[in-house]
Scaffold this active site. Structure first.
Site, PDB file in Angstrom:
ATOM      1  CE  LYS A 182      -2.317   2.765   1.589  1.00 47.04           C
ATOM      2  NZ  LYS A 182      -1.767   4.599   1.680  1.00 47.04           N
ATOM      3  CD  GLU A 257      12.796   0.153   9.656  1.00 42.66           C
ATOM      4  OE1 GLU A 257      13.585   1.488   9.666  1.00 42.66           O
ATOM      5  OE2 GLU A 257      13.649  -0.869   9.015  1.00 42.66           O
ATOM      6  CB  CYS A 291      13.508   8.132   8.040  1.00 42.76           C
ATOM      7  SG  CYS A 291      14.054   7.718   7.469  1.00 42.76           S
ATOM      8  CD  GLU A 388      10.804  12.284  11.416  1.00 41.74           C
ATOM      9  OE1 GLU A 388       9.744  12.729  11.611  1.00 41.74           O
ATOM     10  OE2 GLU A 388      11.782  12.027  10.631  1.00 41.74           O
TER      11      GLU A 388
HETATM   12  P1  NAD Z   1       2.487   8.186   7.291  1.00 40.50           P
HETATM   13  O1  NAD Z   1       2.304   7.697   9.332  1.00 40.50           O
HETATM   14  O2  NAD Z   1       1.945   9.456   7.283  1.00 40.50           O
HETATM   15  O3  NAD Z   1       2.096   7.443   5.869  1.00 40.50           O
HETATM   16  C1  NAD Z   1       2.985   6.301   5.893  1.00 40.50           C
HETATM   17  C2  NAD Z   1       2.188   5.678   5.153  1.00 40.50           C
HETATM   18  O4  NAD Z   1       0.680   5.228   6.497  1.00 40.50           O
HETATM   19  C3  NAD Z   1       0.933   5.976   4.403  1.00 40.50           C
HETATM   20  O5  NAD Z   1       1.340   5.081   3.087  1.00 40.50           O
HETATM   21  C4  NAD Z   1      -0.097   6.414   4.693  1.00 40.50           C
HETATM   22  O6  NAD Z   1      -1.246   5.847   3.352  1.00 40.50           O
HETATM   23  C5  NAD Z   1      -0.621   4.968   5.890  1.00 40.50           C
HETATM   24  N1  NAD Z   1      -1.701   5.738   6.707  1.00 40.50           N
HETATM   25  C6  NAD Z   1      -1.462   6.466   7.346  1.00 40.50           C
HETATM   26  N2  NAD Z   1      -2.752   5.955   7.848  1.00 40.50           N
HETATM   27  C7  NAD Z   1      -2.828   4.710   8.549  1.00 40.50           C
HETATM   28  C8  NAD Z   1      -3.904   4.351   9.472  1.00 40.50           C
HETATM   29  N3  NAD Z   1      -4.612   4.917   9.816  1.00 40.50           N
HETATM   30  N4  NAD Z   1      -3.729   2.639   9.096  1.00 40.50           N
HETATM   31  C9  NAD Z   1      -2.649   2.478   8.020  1.00 40.50           C
HETATM   32  N5  NAD Z   1      -1.933   3.311   7.200  1.00 40.50           N
HETATM   33  C10 NAD Z   1      -1.915   4.389   7.451  1.00 40.50           C
HETATM   34  O7  NAD Z   1       4.023   8.600   7.265  1.00 40.50           O
HETATM   35  P2  NAD Z   1       4.305  10.353   6.136  1.00 40.50           P
HETATM   36  O8  NAD Z   1       4.285  11.757   6.799  1.00 40.50           O
HETATM   37  O9  NAD Z   1       3.905   9.283   4.367  1.00 40.50           O
HETATM   38  O10 NAD Z   1       5.908   9.901   6.477  1.00 40.50           O
HETATM   39  C11 NAD Z   1       6.551  11.194   6.977  1.00 40.50           C
HETATM   40  C12 NAD Z   1       7.181   9.835   8.347  1.00 40.50           C
HETATM   41  O11 NAD Z   1       7.855   8.439   7.719  1.00 40.50           O
HETATM   42  C13 NAD Z   1       8.133  11.067   8.618  1.00 40.50           C
HETATM   43  O12 NAD Z   1       7.860  10.402  10.073  1.00 40.50           O
HETATM   44  C14 NAD Z   1       9.828  10.208   9.072  1.00 40.50           C
HETATM   45  O13 NAD Z   1      10.417  10.281   9.067  1.00 40.50           O
HETATM   46  C15 NAD Z   1       8.543   8.611   8.421  1.00 40.50           C
HETATM   47  N6  NAD Z   1       9.496   8.200   7.298  1.00 40.50           N
HETATM   48  C16 NAD Z   1      10.451   6.319   7.964  1.00 40.50           C
HETATM   49  C17 NAD Z   1      11.401   5.698   7.043  1.00 40.50           C
HETATM   50  C18 NAD Z   1      12.201   5.114   7.654  1.00 40.50           C
HETATM   51  O14 NAD Z   1      12.854   3.879   7.687  1.00 40.50           O
HETATM   52  N7  NAD Z   1      12.546   5.754   9.596  1.00 40.50           N
HETATM   53  C19 NAD Z   1      11.717   6.254   6.255  1.00 40.50           C
HETATM   54  C20 NAD Z   1      10.811   6.707   5.297  1.00 40.50           C
HETATM   55  C21 NAD Z   1       9.975   8.101   6.569  1.00 40.50           C
END
Ligand code: NAD
Length: 486
Positions: A182, A257, A291, A388
């Site tokens: 997804k 992650e 991240c 962050e």
């Molecule tokens: P997000 O958590 O909003 O979204 C990530 C994913 O989760 C998307 O596909 C989104 O559609 C899905 N999602 C959102 N709500 C959900 C729910 N209720 N249930 C299940 N899935 C849901 O994060 P973002 O804003 O897209 O990304 C930024 C964040 O990701 C930052 O905090 C960043 O640090 C983190 N990140 C971490 C890594 C790592 O490897 N540690 C890598 C990239 C990004």
């Protein structure tokens, strides 16, 4: 530029389920924005619970069928073939990612190359992970088997779609799982493109399923689906908590992650010439939406002013512009992200902005451009030094000695990556142990590093490891076989 200017080799409005390209069950779509212009780039499917269910139902056929029963070496060959096909399409994929995420073209190209490398790496690893024989009682032979979980769910963010697909889906497929992916609603073109490439490379039907959609609809449905046997989530801390709670309802293992507030520690004896480009690049790469961005730069007092000035010089030269212009920094991914990052600078809490980059003249009015900011004078407890920001903002903090540096470095809820800059070998070893984080780089900084390097967090940065061979332990289940033969 829109996708109509590109030679698309897939239909972005379709999900890939059980080897078929299908519209979302409700036939609804979501607009995908080009962050450099604000224009609509494409329409993607609005997958919902019914589509996730179809994908999770299709996946076991692959896991129990052709894909799961295939000799590991053959599985590896298919993954490697996917890698080769990614390489053939590297420029197409780079353009798609640049348009979709807003990252400068060179950075998007590096991500496409990384995706190819993941597939090569996991292709090569498919027949390398072995079980053990265990000395036990007389009359027994005991050994272990590494088996796939079955169906793995992958929920990924918008900032590095190709890299995260490579490390997450690549690792899962390597062990013979069938994956349901997804991607994020803000950027998912390369996820759909990846399915088309995998199909072309001969990946059996159902081994990879891609269902774009909103997080609270498709993402939530995937995280709670009883047919999923392992979940890999990359994204924010808040959603990670929700996914872990959902997984608990089915007693399913989860890899999280999450975010970070990663420090780089610069000691007075460091090779500053070498350090400086790393210090800044690790904070502004992908407009700081990384991240593992090094969003805190900790500098020992004797060199603090000199380092701050050289960082400021670099910041003043930074140019921001459209992804395809390939400048130092692209736009932020969305208006919402722009608002969040701007919000941090609106309340400096006693800190000050030392230098800013500049947005190039005549950028498209609808793009989400943000001039990078170098901040100093923030107390380590200031939210700019704790939270962050996920934008091109780095905070520079002075420290006195090693103990002070460790205290500040470990003084957030996160623990993802750290960089140590010092010529003192003994100090390097002490700090590598003392710092709480999943990766430590000494006299370099890799924002996660190569595909070979296990990656993941401690604390609120998450748990579990992806990348490298280590990921394969997480994407498999150990079975112990004890045979009595007298
Ligand atoms: P997000 O958590 O909003 O979204 C990530 C994913 O989760 C998307 O596909 C989104 O559609 C899905 N999602 C959102 N709500 C959900 C729910 N209720 N249930 C299940 N899935 C849901 O994060 P973002 O804003 O897209 O990304 C930024 C964040 O990701 C930052 O905090 C960043 O640090 C983190 N990140 C971490 C890594 C790592 O490897 N540690 C890598 C990239 C990004």
């Amino acid at each position: 530029m829109t996708t109509s200017d590109l030679d698309l080799f897939f239909d972005p409005s379709r999900c890939f389920i059980g080897g078929e390209w299908v519209l979302a069950n409700g036939q609804e779509t979501l607009p995908l924005e080009n962050p450099s212009t604000g224009e609509i780039l494409a329409h993607i499917p609005r997958g919902r619970a019914a589509d996730i269910d179809a994908a999770v139902v299709a996946a076991p056929a692959a896991h129990h069928g052709e894909w799961g029963r295939m000799p590991a070496a053959e599985r590896g060959r298919i993954l490697a073939r996917i890698g080769h096909k990614v390489l053939e399409r590297v420029d197409d994929l780079a353009r798609l990612e640049a348009l979709d995420v807003g990252k400068p073209l060179r950075q998007a190209r590096a991500d496409a190359l990384a995706l190819a490398r993941y597939m090569e790496f996991y292709g090569g690893a498919a027949d390398k992970l072995m079980g053990e024989t265990i000395p036990y009682q007389a009359g027994y032979t005991v050994y272990t088997l590494r088996e796939p979980h079955g169906v793995t769910g992958h929920i990924i963010p918008w900032n590095y779609p190709m890299q995260v697909i490579g490390r997450s889906v690549g690792g899962a497929l390597c062990m013979g799982n069938a994956a349901v992916l997804k991607p994020a609603e803000e950027a998912c073109l390369t996820a759909i493109a990846f399915a088309a490439i995998a199909e072309e490379a001969g990946l059996p039907r159902g081994a990879l399923n891609v269902v774009p959609g909103l997080g609270e609809e498709a993402g939530a449905a995937l995280s709670v689906h009883p047919g999923v046997n392992h979940l890999s989530f990359t994204g924010s801390v808040g959603v990670g908590m929700l996914v872990q709670q959902a997984a608990a309802r089915n007693v399913v293992p989860v890899t999280l992650e999450l975010g970070g507030k990663s420090p780089q520690l610069v000691f007075a004896d460091a090779d500053l010439q070498r350090a400086l480009p790393f210090l800044v690049n690790a904070g502004i790469q992908n407009a700081g939406q990384t991240c593992s961005a090094a969003s805190r730069i900790l500098v020992q007092r004797p060199v603090y002013e000199a380092v701050l000035e050289r960082l400021a010089e670099r910041y003043r030269a930074l140019e921001v512009g459209p992804a395809m212009a390939d400048l130092d920094v692209g736009p932020l991914v969305s208006a919402r992200q722009h608002e969040i990052v701007s919000g941090f600078l609106a309340d400096l809490g006693g800190a000050r902005i030392v230098a800013r980059g500049h947005v190039a003249d005549s950028v498209p009015a609808g793009g989400h451009y943000f001039a990078p900011a170098l901040v100093a004078g923030a107390d380590p407890g200031n939210r700019l030094a704790q939270d962050e920001i996920f934008g091109p903002v780095q905070v520079v903090i002075p420290f006195d000695d090693e103990a002070d540096a460790v205290r500040i470095a470990n003084g957030t809820d996160y623990g993802l990556v750290a960089g140590i800059w010092t010529a003192d070998g003994a100090r390097q070893m002490r700090l590598a142990r003392a710092i709480r984080s999943g990766q430590v780089f000494i006299n370099n900084y890799g924002a996660g590093g190569g595909v070979e390097l296990p990656f993941g967090g401690t604390g609120r940065s998450g748990h579990g490891r992806e990348k490298g061979l280590e990921a394969l332990y997480g994407f498999s289940v150990l079975k112990t076989v004890a045979a009595w033969h007298g």
